[in-house]
Motif scaffolding. Structure first.
Motif, PDB file in Angstrom:
ATOM      1  N   VAL A 391     -93.849 -46.991  55.601  1.00 23.12           N
ATOM      2  CA  VAL A 391     -92.972 -48.079  56.017  1.00 23.12           C
ATOM      3  C   VAL A 391     -92.441 -48.820  54.796  1.00 23.12           C
ATOM      4  O   VAL A 391     -91.261 -49.173  54.720  1.00 23.12           O
ATOM      5  N   ALA A 392     -93.311 -49.036  53.821  1.00 22.40           N
ATOM      6  CA  ALA A 392     -92.884 -49.705  52.589  1.00 22.40           C
ATOM      7  C   ALA A 392     -91.782 -48.907  51.898  1.00 22.40           C
ATOM      8  O   ALA A 392     -90.792 -49.465  51.403  1.00 22.40           O
ATOM      9  N   SER A 393     -91.933 -47.584  51.857  1.00 22.43           N
ATOM     10  CA  SER A 393     -90.911 -46.749  51.209  1.00 22.43           C
ATOM     11  C   SER A 393     -89.624 -46.737  52.016  1.00 22.43           C
ATOM     12  O   SER A 393     -88.528 -46.695  51.462  1.00 22.43           O
ATOM     13  N   PHE A 394     -89.731 -46.798  53.362  1.00 25.60           N
ATOM     14  CA  PHE A 394     -88.535 -46.851  54.198  1.00 25.60           C
ATOM     15  C   PHE A 394     -87.763 -48.153  53.962  1.00 25.60           C
ATOM     16  O   PHE A 394     -86.534 -48.165  53.903  1.00 25.60           O
ATOM     17  N   ILE A 395     -88.495 -49.256  53.838  1.00 22.46           N
ATOM     18  CA  ILE A 395     -87.860 -50.554  53.613  1.00 22.46           C
ATOM     19  C   ILE A 395     -87.092 -50.546  52.295  1.00 22.46           C
ATOM     20  O   ILE A 395     -86.001 -51.108  52.184  1.00 22.46           O
ATOM     21  N   ASN A 396     -87.638 -49.862  51.301  1.00 22.23           N
ATOM     22  CA  ASN A 396     -86.989 -49.801  49.986  1.00 22.23           C
ATOM     23  C   ASN A 396     -85.812 -48.828  49.955  1.00 22.23           C
ATOM     24  O   ASN A 396     -85.045 -48.822  48.991  1.00 22.23           O
ATOM     25  N   ASP A 397     -85.701 -47.989  50.986  1.00 20.26           N
ATOM     26  CA  ASP A 397     -84.636 -46.982  50.995  1.00 20.26           C
ATOM     27  C   ASP A 397     -84.091 -46.843  52.409  1.00 20.26           C
ATOM     28  O   ASP A 397     -84.193 -45.800  53.035  1.00 20.26           O
ATOM     29  N   GLN A 398     -83.500 -47.913  52.919  1.00 18.29           N
ATOM     30  CA  GLN A 398     -83.108 -47.946  54.328  1.00 18.29           C
ATOM     31  C   GLN A 398     -81.883 -47.086  54.642  1.00 18.29           C
ATOM     32  O   GLN A 398     -81.566 -46.847  55.792  1.00 18.29           O
ATOM     33  N   ASN A 399     -81.186 -46.612  53.614  1.00 21.40           N
ATOM     34  CA  ASN A 399     -79.999 -45.793  53.861  1.00 21.40           C
ATOM     35  C   ASN A 399     -80.319 -44.304  53.961  1.00 21.40           C
ATOM     36  O   ASN A 399     -79.473 -43.512  54.326  1.00 21.40           O
ATOM     37  N   ALA A 400     -81.525 -43.919  53.585  1.00 27.47           N
ATOM     38  CA  ALA A 400     -81.895 -42.502  53.631  1.00 27.47           C
ATOM     39  C   ALA A 400     -82.064 -42.055  55.071  1.00 27.47           C
ATOM     40  O   ALA A 400     -82.547 -42.802  55.904  1.00 27.47           O
ATOM     41  N   GLY A 401     -81.654 -40.847  55.356  1.00 26.49           N
ATOM     42  CA  GLY A 401     -81.760 -40.370  56.732  1.00 26.49           C
ATOM     43  C   GLY A 401     -82.008 -38.893  56.800  1.00 26.49           C
ATOM     44  O   GLY A 401     -82.820 -38.344  56.051  1.00 26.49           O
ATOM     45  N   LEU A 402     -81.270 -38.229  57.665  1.00 22.28           N
ATOM     46  CA  LEU A 402     -81.493 -36.824  57.967  1.00 22.28           C
ATOM     47  C   LEU A 402     -81.462 -35.939  56.732  1.00 22.28           C
ATOM     48  O   LEU A 402     -82.241 -35.014  56.608  1.00 22.28           O
ATOM     49  N   LYS A 403     -80.530 -36.215  55.788  1.00 20.57           N
ATOM     50  CA  LYS A 403     -80.381 -35.338  54.638  1.00 20.57           C
ATOM     51  C   LYS A 403     -81.452 -35.583  53.585  1.00 20.57           C
ATOM     52  O   LYS A 403     -81.540 -34.836  52.610  1.00 20.57           O
ATOM     53  N   ASP A 404     -82.238 -36.613  53.750  1.00 15.98           N
ATOM     54  CA  ASP A 404     -83.315 -36.904  52.805  1.00 15.98           C
ATOM     55  C   ASP A 404     -84.570 -36.179  53.288  1.00 15.98           C
ATOM     56  O   ASP A 404     -85.249 -36.637  54.208  1.00 15.98           O
ATOM     57  N   VAL A 405     -84.885 -35.033  52.689  1.00 16.71           N
ATOM     58  CA  VAL A 405     -86.015 -34.224  53.163  1.00 16.71           C
ATOM     59  C   VAL A 405     -87.331 -34.951  52.980  1.00 16.71           C
ATOM     60  O   VAL A 405     -88.300 -34.685  53.697  1.00 16.71           O
ATOM     61  N   PHE A 406     -87.390 -35.890  52.028  1.00 16.57           N
ATOM     62  CA  PHE A 406     -88.639 -36.614  51.829  1.00 16.57           C
ATOM     63  C   PHE A 406     -88.903 -37.575  52.990  1.00 16.57           C
ATOM     64  O   PHE A 406     -90.030 -37.715  53.447  1.00 16.57           O
ATOM     65  N   ASN A 407     -87.855 -38.243  53.478  1.00 19.16           N
ATOM     66  CA  ASN A 407     -88.033 -39.098  54.647  1.00 19.16           C
ATOM     67  C   ASN A 407     -88.330 -38.266  55.889  1.00 19.16           C
ATOM     68  O   ASN A 407     -89.118 -38.667  56.749  1.00 19.16           O
ATOM     69  N   LYS A 408     -87.672 -37.112  56.007  1.00 19.23           N
ATOM     70  CA  LYS A 408     -87.983 -36.203  57.118  1.00 19.23           C
ATOM     71  C   LYS A 408     -89.459 -35.802  57.064  1.00 19.23           C
ATOM     72  O   LYS A 408     -90.155 -35.792  58.076  1.00 19.23           O
ATOM     73  N   ALA A 409     -89.928 -35.492  55.847  1.00 21.87           N
ATOM     74  CA  ALA A 409     -91.324 -35.096  55.672  1.00 21.87           C
ATOM     75  C   ALA A 409     -92.273 -36.218  56.080  1.00 21.87           C
ATOM     76  O   ALA A 409     -93.305 -35.993  56.710  1.00 21.87           O
TER      77      ALA A 409
END
Length: 651
Positions: A391-409
């Protein structure tokens, strides 16, 4: 006004322009237009080449250019005959299309010849088939038999295979050499092979003479079949085989009267794909051509291009009325109610028929409220730790989505932690190597890693316990059976071991299970007298299409789910389809870990399925799969953050 003489040389496949061609040779733009068509300038003549299947198109393009530049052409008798034949054939085809549309819409009662043909069609069906077709199946089969080349876009579970066999039995009884068929060749996923064989027996009351063209077949056996004077009636092959054996299949189609069926035809939607090119190349040699798919345009209107091109390879441009680029533009515009979209639907409507879910009048299916389970202390500690980090990493990178394989992971890891923390001990490429996701957990806490590694020794996943309790209730009725859907293969195996330890034998339907073994499991599971096992644990990616288990099972349990609504709907259709007794009630159960990403996915999926259902019930189900990407992981992450804040405020 200058005049040129327009003729045709059929031997060399060229149109010939003679006479006053000087205005053409002296005008740079005009001569360029001719050269663009491949024209050759030789002395006082211009030669324009054509292919047989594009002859009329080239002729009309040629005449359009001459008219544009005010060059009156004097056609020879040969050209006049071509034009006369073309207009006559066009009018005949237009009349044929109108009649096909009348049948499709069940509006042919005032056409005595169609009524009489339908009466005879029904007599043949009653005589040849032991299975009774319900009214919409009968109408669909007649539409296919009349058209000879058509698409069936009926929803999963509507009985498309039965419809094909109905049309086939009628065409097989015809003496008309142009329409008579006596062989079927099915191109589809391997999981469709057994259903085609089984449905043949269900329809005709006898086992088919069939052959599967797969790697287990020797070269000699394959050649004997394709070049036999008396080949098997039913040929089954995968899309790959259609590509690798194009020459042999073409020879087979030329020697025999074959109905070619492309099952799950959305697999050939790619305009220049290997499978598409091979299968489209074979279509011209088929006596009858059939497209089957409940998802005709998963990516956009351009997906209709190959489907129509397959059934009418000589007339697909005329039928569609739009170029491929136009279709893509219409998709990009994203307006399903646009006039051009309606025109496209009207253009293709005579050549497809669709049975919607609501048309089936199936007995009820119940989406039971989510079964919320409390995670055990070990699992909760692991999940909460990982969620807080992510959640902390999501807050720091709120624009990342489907194309960000790390967020998908990270979202995949959260789902794993919510269902069975033991899954976290394996790298993600073991589960999702095809997506190129090769992360590690991104956790540098050695104590947490020790807990993950020892989790299976210390605690049983709460979801496993919940499923055991549910099975104890459901299977207290000895006639009931249950399918459990699981995304992660290791979860399927761990759950199988757990259930076995508590007295419930189950079988796996996952990708690594041999196709023959899968078919045996499905056959036993569908047999109401089979008491060997009453539970199957299945992976929707492996067996989510082309199988039916509704004859033996009316309960589906979801151990975990991803964010794919199309896959969810498809899995539900495995047990809710034509053939159910009116008294049967189908139940779906969802196991959801409380205060986890499970709750977020459950809520979002309910909304997606509701919206997708509206599309599925359209004339052509537009952008059905695309809805899965309408809201990408960015939206899911935002929803997760919102739920995370809400949960932590309550603590």
């Amino acid at each position: 006004m200058s005049s040129v003489l327009l003729d045709i040389d059929t031997a060399s496949k060229r149109f010939v322009l003679t006479g006053n061609i000087k205005p053409i040779t002296e005008d740079r733009r005009l001569s360029f237009s001719f050269r663009r068509m491949g024209a050759e300038f030789q002395g006082q003549s211009i030669y324009i080449p054509y292919e047989n299947d594009r002859r009329d198109f080239v002729l009309f393009e040629l005449q359009t250019i001459l008219e544009k530049y005010d060059l009156a052409d004097t056609p020879t008798d040969n050209i006049k005959q071509i034009l006369q034949d073309y207009y006559r054939e066009r009018d005949n085809f237009s009349d044929f299309a109108n009649r096909a549309k009348l049948i499709r819409n069940d509006e042919f009662k005032n056409h005595k010849d169609l009524v009489e043909e339908f009466r005879y069609f029904t007599e043949v069906i009653d005589k040849e088939l032991v299975r009774t077709l319900y009214p919409l199946q009968l109408l669909s089969a007649y539409h296919l038999a009349f058209s000879q080349h058509a698409c069936n876009f009926a929803v999963p579970g509507a009985g498309k295979t039965t419809i094909v066999y109905g049309a086939y039995s009628y065409l097989k009884n015809l003496q008309d050499e142009n329409k008579h068929v006596d062989k079927i060749l099915v191109i589809g996923p391997k999981s469709s092979f057994a259903p085609w064989e089984n449905e043949y027996e269900e329809c005709f009351g006898r086992k088919p003479s069939s052959i599967r063209i797969d790697p287990t077949l020797s070269y000699r056996e394959r050649e004997v079949h394709f070049y036999s004077s008396d080949p098997a009636e039913l040929t089954l092959l995968h899309y790959d085989s259609a590509s690798r054996l194009e020459r042999q299949i073409a020879d087979f189609l030329e020697k025999n009267k074959v109905m070619v069926v492309v099952d799950e035809a959305h697999r050939i939607k790619a305009k220049d794909g290997t499978w598409s090119s091979s299968i489209l190349g074979l279509s011209k040699k088929a006596t009858a051509r059939v497209i089957l798919t409940g998802t005709p345009i998963p990516n956009g209107y351009q997906d209709l291009y190959n489907l129509v091109k397959f059934i009418w390879p000589q007339k697909y441009k005329e039928i569609l009325g739009f170029h491929y680029g136009n279709l893509k533009e219409m998709s990009d515009a994203g307006n399903p109610d646009a006039p051009r979209v309606q025109k496209l639907t009207d253009n293709v409507s005579p050549f497809f028929i669709r049975i919607k879910k609501e048309d089936l009048h199936l007995p009820p299916a119940i989406d039971n409220p989510a079964i919320n389970v409390e995670m055990g202390p070990k699992q909760k500690e692991i999940y909460d730790f990982i969620e807080s980090k992510y959640v902390a990493s999501f807050i720091n990178d709120q624009n990342a989505g489907l194309k960000d394989v790390f967020n998908k992971a990270k979202l995949i890891r959260l789902r794993q932690a919510a269902t069975n923390p033991s899954l976290l001990d394996k790298p993600l490429e073991d589960y999702y190597h095809e997506l190129g996701i090769v992360d590690d957990l991104g956790i540098d806490d050695s104590e947490l890693m020790r807990q993950i590694q020892n989790y299976s020794k210390d605690e049983t996943p709460a979801k496993f316990k919940s499923i055991l309790e549910l099975l104890q209730n459901l299977l207290s009725n000895k006639s009931e059976k249950v399918v459990i859907w699981s995304i992660f293969i290791r979860n399927s195996k761990d759950l199988q071991k757990y259930l076995k330890a508590h007295g419930f034998k189950s079988e796996l339907l996952i990708g690594e299970v041999d196709q023959a073994d899968r078919e045996l499991v499905i056959k036993k599971f569908n047999n109401p007298d089979n008491s060997d096992f009453k539970v199957v644990i299945a992976n929707p990616l492996a067996v989510g299409e082309s199988i039916s288990i509704h004859k033996g099972c009316h309960n589906a349990v979801y151990l975990e789910r991803d964010y794919n609504a199309a896959s969810l709907i498809q899995s539900k259709d495995r047990i809710h389809r034509v053939g159910l007794e009116p008294s049967v009630v189908t139940n779906y159960y969802y196991i959801v870990a409380r205060d986890t990403v499970d709750e977020t996915i459950h809520s979002k999926l309910e909304d997606k399925v509701t919206r997708m259902s509206k599309f599925i019930n359209k004339e052509i189900p537009l952008f059905v799969n695309n809805l899965d990407y309408e809201e990408d992981e960015t939206d899911l992450i935002k929803a997760l953050l919102k739920d995370y804040v809400r949960r932590n405020k309550q603590v």
